[in-house]
Design a protein around this motif. Structure first.
Motif, PDB file in Angstrom:
ATOM      1  N   MET A  41      34.496  68.724 -34.820  1.00 24.58           N
ATOM      2  CA  MET A  41      35.527  68.150 -35.960  1.00 24.58           C
ATOM      3  C   MET A  41      36.418  69.328 -36.321  1.00 24.58           C
ATOM      4  O   MET A  41      37.499  69.359 -36.634  1.00 24.58           O
ATOM      5  N   ARG A  42      36.067  70.587 -36.199  1.00 22.37           N
ATOM      6  CA  ARG A  42      36.881  71.789 -36.486  1.00 22.37           C
ATOM      7  C   ARG A  42      38.021  71.873 -35.532  1.00 22.37           C
ATOM      8  O   ARG A  42      39.176  72.025 -35.834  1.00 22.37           O
ATOM      9  N   LYS A  45      40.482  69.255 -36.220  1.00 22.17           N
ATOM     10  CA  LYS A  45      41.156  69.525 -37.266  1.00 22.17           C
ATOM     11  C   LYS A  45      42.349  70.690 -37.137  1.00 22.17           C
ATOM     12  O   LYS A  45      43.584  70.436 -37.381  1.00 22.17           O
ATOM     13  N   ASP A  46      41.884  71.628 -36.197  1.00 25.56           N
ATOM     14  CA  ASP A  46      42.801  72.628 -35.514  1.00 25.56           C
ATOM     15  C   ASP A  46      44.100  72.043 -34.916  1.00 25.56           C
ATOM     16  O   ASP A  46      45.205  72.277 -35.056  1.00 25.56           O
ATOM     17  N   THR A  48      45.153  68.743 -35.081  1.00 25.78           N
ATOM     18  CA  THR A  48      45.897  68.110 -35.902  1.00 25.78           C
ATOM     19  C   THR A  48      47.036  69.120 -36.536  1.00 25.78           C
ATOM     20  O   THR A  48      48.269  68.958 -36.863  1.00 25.78           O
ATOM     21  N   ASN A  49      46.431  70.220 -37.205  1.00 26.07           N
ATOM     22  CA  ASN A  49      47.412  71.147 -37.651  1.00 26.07           C
ATOM     23  C   ASN A  49      48.363  71.896 -36.783  1.00 26.07           C
ATOM     24  O   ASN A  49      49.418  71.987 -37.279  1.00 26.07           O
ATOM     25  N   ASN A  78      46.998  63.334 -43.645  1.00 27.65           N
ATOM     26  CA  ASN A  78      45.964  63.064 -44.450  1.00 27.65           C
ATOM     27  C   ASN A  78      45.064  62.036 -44.616  1.00 27.65           C
ATOM     28  O   ASN A  78      43.923  62.249 -44.700  1.00 27.65           O
ATOM     29  N   LYS A  81      42.529  63.006 -41.884  1.00 28.41           N
ATOM     30  CA  LYS A  81      41.735  64.034 -42.323  1.00 28.41           C
ATOM     31  C   LYS A  81      40.989  63.565 -43.445  1.00 28.41           C
ATOM     32  O   LYS A  81      39.459  63.953 -43.252  1.00 28.41           O
ATOM     33  N   ASP A  82      41.192  62.682 -44.057  1.00 34.10           N
ATOM     34  CA  ASP A  82      40.109  62.034 -45.138  1.00 34.10           C
ATOM     35  C   ASP A  82      39.050  61.281 -44.432  1.00 34.10           C
ATOM     36  O   ASP A  82      37.749  61.336 -44.889  1.00 34.10           O
ATOM     37  N   VAL A  84      37.965  61.832 -41.402  1.00 33.12           N
ATOM     38  CA  VAL A  84      36.956  62.595 -40.691  1.00 33.12           C
ATOM     39  C   VAL A  84      36.143  63.278 -41.696  1.00 33.12           C
ATOM     40  O   VAL A  84      34.982  63.463 -41.479  1.00 33.12           O
ATOM     41  N   GLU A  85      36.847  63.700 -42.848  1.00 34.50           N
ATOM     42  CA  GLU A  85      36.016  64.340 -43.966  1.00 34.50           C
ATOM     43  C   GLU A  85      34.730  63.383 -44.389  1.00 34.50           C
ATOM     44  O   GLU A  85      33.682  63.834 -44.642  1.00 34.50           O
ATOM     45  N   SER A  88      32.225  63.186 -41.902  1.00 32.74           N
ATOM     46  CA  SER A  88      31.506  64.316 -41.576  1.00 32.74           C
ATOM     47  C   SER A  88      30.668  64.388 -42.821  1.00 32.74           C
ATOM     48  O   SER A  88      29.305  64.965 -42.867  1.00 32.74           O
TER      49      SER A  88
END
Length: 95
Positions: A41-42, A45-46, A48-49, A78, A81-82, A84-85, A88
């Motif tokens: 997941m990290r 996230k990286d 996508t950033n 966003n 990201k939401d 995924v969060e 998780s």
């Protein structure tokens, strides 16, 4: 009261899946599996950033800064990201 549904899976199904995971892999492997999920997941996230920064950088270099498109892209990022969060968070709470 209605249970929140995550990826079309209810709370009962998640508990059942976790039970099967414990039976298949054993309780001693769960932290290793959770660590792997966290790293994945990290990485997502990286990535996508990085994509967001590259798109923004390219748009600025080409002087194509359309705020509507940028806002739409930011909203979609966003949302992902939401999601995924949320996923998780439910995995962390159930472990």
């Amino acid at each position: 009261m209605q249970q929140p549904i995550l990826l079309f899976i209810g709370g009962t199904e998640i508990v059942f899946i976790l039970f099967i995971v414990v039976l298949v892999f054993g309780a001693d492997k769960l932290p290793e599996i959770a660590r792997g999920l966290g790293k994945g997941m990290r990485t997502l996230k990286d990535a996508t950033n990085d994509i967001k920064h590259e798109v923004t950088k390219s748009a600025k270099e080409a002087n194509i800064v359309d705020t509507n498109v940028t806002k739409d892209i930011q909203q979609e990022i966003n949302k992902v990201k939401d999601d995924v969060e949320d996923f998780s968070g439910s995995v962390k709470r159930n472990m």
